[in-house]
Motif scaffolding. Sequence first.
Motif, PDB file in Angstrom:
ATOM      1  N   ALA A 151       9.309   9.463  -9.103  1.00 13.97           N
ATOM      2  CA  ALA A 151       8.494  10.660  -9.326  1.00 13.97           C
ATOM      3  C   ALA A 151       7.273  10.331 -10.173  1.00 13.97           C
ATOM      4  O   ALA A 151       6.164  10.832  -9.913  1.00 13.97           O
ATOM      5  N   GLY A 152       7.460   9.470 -11.166  1.00 12.16           N
ATOM      6  CA  GLY A 152       6.334   9.069 -12.003  1.00 12.16           C
ATOM      7  C   GLY A 152       5.276   8.314 -11.218  1.00 12.16           C
ATOM      8  O   GLY A 152       4.074   8.570 -11.365  1.00 12.16           O
ATOM      9  N   HIS A 153       5.709   7.394 -10.371  1.00  8.46           N
ATOM     10  CA  HIS A 153       4.758   6.636  -9.546  1.00  8.46           C
ATOM     11  C   HIS A 153       4.025   7.558  -8.565  1.00  8.46           C
ATOM     12  O   HIS A 153       2.814   7.421  -8.356  1.00  8.46           O
ATOM     13  N   LEU A 154       4.765   8.494  -7.970  1.00  4.05           N
ATOM     14  CA  LEU A 154       4.143   9.404  -7.005  1.00  4.05           C
ATOM     15  C   LEU A 154       3.132  10.327  -7.674  1.00  4.05           C
ATOM     16  O   LEU A 154       2.140  10.728  -7.052  1.00  4.05           O
ATOM     17  N   SER A 155       3.367  10.659  -8.930  1.00  2.00           N
ATOM     18  CA  SER A 155       2.432  11.549  -9.629  1.00  2.00           C
ATOM     19  C   SER A 155       1.062  10.906  -9.782  1.00  2.00           C
ATOM     20  O   SER A 155       0.050  11.596  -9.941  1.00  2.00           O
ATOM     21  N   GLY A 156       1.023   9.582  -9.723  1.00  2.00           N
ATOM     22  CA  GLY A 156      -0.253   8.886  -9.837  1.00  2.00           C
ATOM     23  C   GLY A 156      -0.890   8.555  -8.502  1.00  2.00           C
ATOM     24  O   GLY A 156      -1.986   7.973  -8.461  1.00  2.00           O
ATOM     25  N   ALA A 157      -0.226   8.921  -7.396  1.00  2.00           N
ATOM     26  CA  ALA A 157      -0.771   8.642  -6.062  1.00  2.00           C
ATOM     27  C   ALA A 157      -1.891   9.629  -5.751  1.00  2.00           C
ATOM     28  O   ALA A 157      -1.699  10.842  -5.829  1.00  2.00           O
ATOM     29  N   VAL A 158      -3.050   9.116  -5.368  1.00  2.00           N
ATOM     30  CA  VAL A 158      -4.218   9.965  -5.138  1.00  2.00           C
ATOM     31  C   VAL A 158      -4.385  10.306  -3.661  1.00  2.00           C
ATOM     32  O   VAL A 158      -4.647  11.456  -3.303  1.00  2.00           O
ATOM     33  N   THR A 159      -4.230   9.325  -2.783  1.00  2.00           N
ATOM     34  CA  THR A 159      -4.422   9.536  -1.347  1.00  2.00           C
ATOM     35  C   THR A 159      -3.082   9.466  -0.617  1.00  2.00           C
ATOM     36  O   THR A 159      -2.067   9.047  -1.185  1.00  2.00           O
ATOM     37  N   THR A 160      -3.093   9.857   0.663  1.00  2.00           N
ATOM     38  CA  THR A 160      -1.860   9.774   1.448  1.00  2.00           C
ATOM     39  C   THR A 160      -1.399   8.327   1.589  1.00  2.00           C
ATOM     40  O   THR A 160      -0.197   8.051   1.611  1.00  2.00           O
ATOM     41  N   THR A 161      -2.347   7.414   1.674  1.00  2.00           N
ATOM     42  CA  THR A 161      -1.982   5.997   1.740  1.00  2.00           C
ATOM     43  C   THR A 161      -1.319   5.552   0.443  1.00  2.00           C
ATOM     44  O   THR A 161      -0.367   4.765   0.456  1.00  2.00           O
ATOM     45  N   VAL A 166       3.532   3.849  -2.498  1.00  2.00           N
ATOM     46  CA  VAL A 166       4.510   4.055  -3.569  1.00  2.00           C
ATOM     47  C   VAL A 166       5.912   4.192  -2.982  1.00  2.00           C
ATOM     48  O   VAL A 166       6.877   3.619  -3.499  1.00  2.00           O
ATOM     49  N   LEU A 167       6.026   4.935  -1.892  1.00  2.00           N
ATOM     50  CA  LEU A 167       7.331   5.106  -1.261  1.00  2.00           C
ATOM     51  C   LEU A 167       7.872   3.771  -0.767  1.00  2.00           C
ATOM     52  O   LEU A 167       9.058   3.466  -0.953  1.00  2.00           O
ATOM     53  N   ARG A 168       7.021   2.980  -0.143  1.00  2.00           N
ATOM     54  CA  ARG A 168       7.455   1.665   0.341  1.00  2.00           C
ATOM     55  C   ARG A 168       7.964   0.790  -0.800  1.00  2.00           C
ATOM     56  O   ARG A 168       8.980   0.098  -0.666  1.00  2.00           O
ATOM     57  N   ASP A 169       7.273   0.835  -1.937  1.00  2.00           N
ATOM     58  CA  ASP A 169       7.593  -0.065  -3.041  1.00  2.00           C
ATOM     59  C   ASP A 169       8.704   0.445  -3.951  1.00  2.00           C
ATOM     60  O   ASP A 169       9.399  -0.353  -4.592  1.00  2.00           O
ATOM     61  N   HIS A 170       8.883   1.775  -4.033  1.00  2.00           N
ATOM     62  CA  HIS A 170       9.830   2.331  -5.007  1.00  2.00           C
ATOM     63  C   HIS A 170      10.802   3.358  -4.421  1.00  2.00           C
ATOM     64  O   HIS A 170      11.711   3.800  -5.127  1.00  2.00           O
ATOM     65  N   GLY A 171      10.622   3.738  -3.167  1.00  2.00           N
ATOM     66  CA  GLY A 171      11.417   4.833  -2.619  1.00  2.00           C
ATOM     67  C   GLY A 171      12.831   4.482  -2.212  1.00  2.00           C
ATOM     68  O   GLY A 171      13.697   5.358  -2.138  1.00  2.00           O
ATOM     69  N   ALA A 172      13.099   3.208  -1.942  1.00  2.00           N
ATOM     70  CA  ALA A 172      14.440   2.825  -1.496  1.00  2.00           C
ATOM     71  C   ALA A 172      15.424   2.707  -2.657  1.00  2.00           C
ATOM     72  O   ALA A 172      16.626   2.946  -2.495  1.00  2.00           O
ATOM     73  N   ALA A 173      14.933   2.348  -3.831  1.00  2.00           N
ATOM     74  CA  ALA A 173      15.808   2.047  -4.971  1.00  2.00           C
ATOM     75  C   ALA A 173      16.727   3.193  -5.386  1.00  2.00           C
ATOM     76  O   ALA A 173      17.906   2.954  -5.685  1.00  2.00           O
ATOM     77  N   PRO A 174      16.270   4.452  -5.429  1.00  2.00           N
ATOM     78  CA  PRO A 174      17.167   5.519  -5.894  1.00  2.00           C
ATOM     79  C   PRO A 174      18.426   5.704  -5.055  1.00  2.00           C
ATOM     80  O   PRO A 174      19.413   6.262  -5.547  1.00  2.00           O
ATOM     81  N   VAL A 298       8.063  13.382  -1.787  1.00  2.00           N
ATOM     82  CA  VAL A 298       7.015  12.865  -0.901  1.00  2.00           C
ATOM     83  C   VAL A 298       6.191  14.014  -0.324  1.00  2.00           C
ATOM     84  O   VAL A 298       4.953  13.943  -0.260  1.00  2.00           O
ATOM     85  N   ALA A 299       6.858  15.090   0.089  1.00  2.00           N
ATOM     86  CA  ALA A 299       6.146  16.239   0.661  1.00  2.00           C
ATOM     87  C   ALA A 299       5.165  16.831  -0.350  1.00  2.00           C
ATOM     88  O   ALA A 299       4.011  17.136  -0.015  1.00  2.00           O
ATOM     89  N   GLN A 300       5.609  16.993  -1.588  1.00  2.00           N
ATOM     90  CA  GLN A 300       4.730  17.540  -2.622  1.00  2.00           C
ATOM     91  C   GLN A 300       3.549  16.614  -2.888  1.00  2.00           C
ATOM     92  O   GLN A 300       2.411  17.067  -3.049  1.00  2.00           O
ATOM     93  N   SER A 301       3.822  15.319  -2.916  1.00  2.00           N
ATOM     94  CA  SER A 301       2.754  14.352  -3.172  1.00  2.00           C
ATOM     95  C   SER A 301       1.759  14.312  -2.022  1.00  2.00           C
ATOM     96  O   SER A 301       0.541  14.199  -2.235  1.00  2.00           O
ATOM     97  N   LEU A 302       2.264  14.402  -0.796  1.00  2.00           N
ATOM     98  CA  LEU A 302       1.373  14.402   0.368  1.00  2.00           C
ATOM     99  C   LEU A 302       0.502  15.654   0.393  1.00  2.00           C
ATOM    100  O   LEU A 302      -0.683  15.593   0.749  1.00  2.00           O
ATOM    101  N   GLU A 303       1.076  16.783   0.020  1.00  2.00           N
ATOM    102  CA  GLU A 303       0.309  18.030  -0.002  1.00  2.00           C
ATOM    103  C   GLU A 303      -0.887  17.893  -0.942  1.00  2.00           C
ATOM    104  O   GLU A 303      -2.014  18.293  -0.612  1.00  2.00           O
ATOM    105  N   ARG A 304      -0.645  17.316  -2.092  1.00  2.00           N
ATOM    106  CA  ARG A 304      -1.727  17.118  -3.061  1.00  2.00           C
ATOM    107  C   ARG A 304      -2.718  16.063  -2.563  1.00  2.00           C
ATOM    108  O   ARG A 304      -3.938  16.234  -2.654  1.00  2.00           O
TER     109      ARG A 304
END
Length: 311
Positions: A151-161, A166-174, A298-304
């Motif tokens: 969630a912290g990494h996604l909060s810093g994501a600016v674009t959809t890319t 971020v998801l590729r690098d940190h999304g599998a671990a949880p 991811v949905a919330q981050s993509l919306e932003r």
Amino acid sequence: MGVAGGDEAGPGPLGALANLAAALAGAHDQDAVLVALRDRLAAVLGVADATVAVIARGAALDAGGATATAARSGEVTLGDHAASDGTIGAVALPLSDAKGQVVSVVTLSSPEARHLDGSTRAAARVAFELGCNAMRHLSIVVRAARMAALAGHLSGAVTTTDVARVLRDHGAAPVGATLASVRLVSAETGTLEGLVVATSLDPAMVERYVAVELDAPFPISHAVRTDESVWLPDLDEYAARFPEAAVDARAAGFAASAAVPIHDGAGAVIGVLAVAWTDPVRLDELVRAAVLTIADLVAQSLERARLTDAN
């Protein structure tokens, strides 16, 4: 590597189980859980002359006897031999993680055959449940920390890319997965398109899935078409529902997967979250809830991020 102590209960199986429960409650990591079981299992089973060992799953499968059976089945196993060492009595307790996968086997071997009676079986079962619950608790704590990090990494994501990266690098671990990716529905082509390359995949496989048709017989397409999540705990389920995709999954080294539709603020499906594991996974409520939480993040981050992309 310590185990929390305190005043220990008196002798007898119930007292020994109480001592084990107290030690497991204070276990701060997996090693502490294993130490608690190693040091207290003989007392729980009422055996004075015993050898207790902690064996990793791979070595347990090679050991034979009750140890290998426990590693394969995930069930408490009692037998005449712990392996091929000539012992008369043996108890093997498999310890599973939050995904239901056996990670270690705690074995007790003794020349005493009396510990194979009904009361010992009951004590072994309770010790098994206590150990597994301790392992699951630790897994939940670790999962929560990894989810917070995502969630912290996604909060810093600016674009959809950025979100996809971020998801590729940190999304599998949880969820203890190997791969996590997001694909968005292209308004121009009507296909599901990835935003970043999954570096763990073979380039030929990546090329095959650059753009996926919505009517393709794949889990990610099905999730978007039906607006329903797809849960595939093993390759048998995979092959039964999506035989063509199962061939590719096996080739990529995946044994389980999930596909969850991603929605925009109005509730429309705009893409899909894909998660894959290299081993079969028990996709219980906890695992599914964690995957759905990732999809929501991811949905919330993509919306932003889509607002940023539009500008």
